[in-house]
Design an enzyme around this catalytic site. Sequence first.
Site, mmCIF file in Angstrom:
data_model
loop_
_atom_site.group_PDB
_atom_site.id
_atom_site.type_symbol
_atom_site.label_atom_id
_atom_site.label_comp_id
_atom_site.label_asym_id
_atom_site.label_seq_id
_atom_site.Cartn_x
_atom_site.Cartn_y
_atom_site.Cartn_z
ATOM 1 N N ASN B 84 0.811 -1.226 0.000
ATOM 2 C CA ASN B 84 0.000 0.000 0.000
ATOM 3 C C ASN B 84 0.844 1.276 0.000
ATOM 4 O O ASN B 84 0.491 2.258 -0.641
ATOM 5 C CB ASN B 84 -0.925 0.013 1.218
ATOM 6 C CG ASN B 84 -1.951 -1.104 1.148
ATOM 7 O OD1 ASN B 84 -2.713 -1.174 0.194
ATOM 8 N ND2 ASN B 84 -1.946 -1.986 2.129
ATOM 9 N N SER B 109 5.648 11.068 7.061
ATOM 10 C CA SER B 109 5.257 10.963 8.469
ATOM 11 C C SER B 109 6.424 11.203 9.393
ATOM 12 O O SER B 109 7.593 10.941 9.049
ATOM 13 C CB SER B 109 4.703 9.560 8.722
ATOM 14 O OG SER B 109 4.578 9.308 10.105
ATOM 15 N N TYR B 145 6.341 0.980 9.067
ATOM 16 C CA TYR B 145 5.541 2.060 8.467
ATOM 17 C C TYR B 145 6.459 3.248 8.147
ATOM 18 O O TYR B 145 6.399 3.815 7.045
ATOM 19 C CB TYR B 145 4.447 2.462 9.457
ATOM 20 C CG TYR B 145 3.728 3.738 9.113
ATOM 21 C CD1 TYR B 145 2.766 3.778 8.120
ATOM 22 C CD2 TYR B 145 4.015 4.927 9.807
ATOM 23 C CE1 TYR B 145 2.105 4.955 7.810
ATOM 24 C CE2 TYR B 145 3.355 6.100 9.508
ATOM 25 C CZ TYR B 145 2.405 6.116 8.514
ATOM 26 O OH TYR B 145 1.754 7.284 8.213
ATOM 27 N N LYS B 149 7.467 5.109 4.539
ATOM 28 C CA LYS B 149 7.341 6.545 4.260
ATOM 29 C C LYS B 149 8.676 7.112 3.761
ATOM 30 O O LYS B 149 8.703 7.951 2.851
ATOM 31 C CB LYS B 149 6.842 7.283 5.501
ATOM 32 C CG LYS B 149 5.383 6.989 5.834
ATOM 33 C CD LYS B 149 4.459 7.470 4.709
ATOM 34 C CE LYS B 149 2.999 7.185 4.951
ATOM 35 N NZ LYS B 149 2.139 7.642 3.835
#
Lengths: 246, 246
Positions: B84, B109, B145, B149
């Site tokens: 994703n 982020s 995560y 990013k």
Amino acid sequence: MARVLLTGAAGRVGTAILGGLDDAHDWRLLDRDPPTGELTEYEYFVADITDESALLAAMEGIDVVVHLAGDPRPEAPWDSVLANNIDGTHAVFEAAVESGVEKVAFASSNHAVGAYELERTPQIYRTVSDYRLDGSELPRPKNLYGVSKAAGETLGRYYHDMYDLSVVCVRIGNLTKDHPPIDYERGQAMWLSYRDCAHLFDRCIRADYDYEVVYGISDNDRKYYSLQPARDVLGYDPQDNSADHD
Amino acid sequence: MARVLLTGAAGRVGTAILGGLDDAHDWRLLDRDPPTGELTEYEYFVADITDESALLAAMEGIDVVVHLAGDPRPEAPWDSVLANNIDGTHAVFEAAVESGVEKVAFASSNHAVGAYELERTPQIYRTVSDYRLDGSELPRPKNLYGVSKAAGETLGRYYHDMYDLSVVCVRIGNLTKDHPPIDYERGQAMWLSYRDCAHLFDRCIRADYDYEVVYGISDNDRKYYSLQPARDVLGYDPQDNSADHD
């Protein structure tokens, strides 16, 4: 002797490393292609690096992983570098942590920073230029292969910070046997001789470090990568210089 | 008015942006979930961002893409952020270039650099500390995560360098509505109010830039991210400060 797993062992970098360090370490090899020639003499796993259970089996009892496996083509398409280089490098780091491996030397590439050259060509490749990259700069890839190598470096940073794994990312230059590329200034600037390549990875196996990004080139007059971090952190002492082959 | 495509429009950041900028731009929305509530009033594409043909259709005639889509969970597993966030962001940049889009604002982020806090907690969250990250530092994610990013940021660098796309990566802090997180120093340090969030992305849509990494937080007394690059490059002028809500 360190017990070392070499992934992508049948490739060109693996050949340079094993040629120079055959007796120096206790080698185990992994490649997705079966062994041929001298490689048949080693303990050898045939597996894809995205195969987690094969990786865990190959890392049992291993002290250091030298992770070379991946699609080596600068022009490789996204789907291949996403699977082989990004997902594959994640799998290697994950298995290394789970297996209690102490150090991972990751074969990154000059392509992680290739776009720094864009506005500086060809001066950057000549001895009049004192411009240097030293590994503290942000990645600037000129191709998706370079993007994938930069992602591998960030994975290494994560596995160091969160799992205390020692990680060195080696941005390998232009590895050629016997003599540097002819009539190719860029290749001469970032030449890495087979002898210096083997010595550099020997230092990656033996030295103590936390997380480092270093450049893997010989001591070329034309260089625009600093060798100081590799000298300071790893004790790298290159013997070759593309200028000696003019 | 700029014609703007908002990916992941139904998420929290999209809600803050549309809430503040509803009339300011000509919006087109994309999300993998169908529209509900006020979102039904917009031109809306239901598609996954790894669906190339849907992306191309959604970007037809678009000037600016604000790319928010992705798995937003800091604890998201690797397979999800690989698909994703990394593969998805590649697909968005690729479609943007193919569609002649001028600018992409990418929702990065604070998690891309979360590990800088590791040895500095909790001092870093307090006004006595003048430690600042400014976007020139290498990524140091504390989770996968954050790795994803950081990979998205490098993809942005590549698409800027090679295709002349204007790209700004916004390392979004802790976006909460009405008031900052209570009894959570880190959240107060990196608070981003809904109002400042909308204004910041308005600046990303209107300003001229090449490739930039900026921090997306309000002007919090506790901050350890520099707002200077966002002020200088984008003309960001935040109005909120978590200290005003003590």
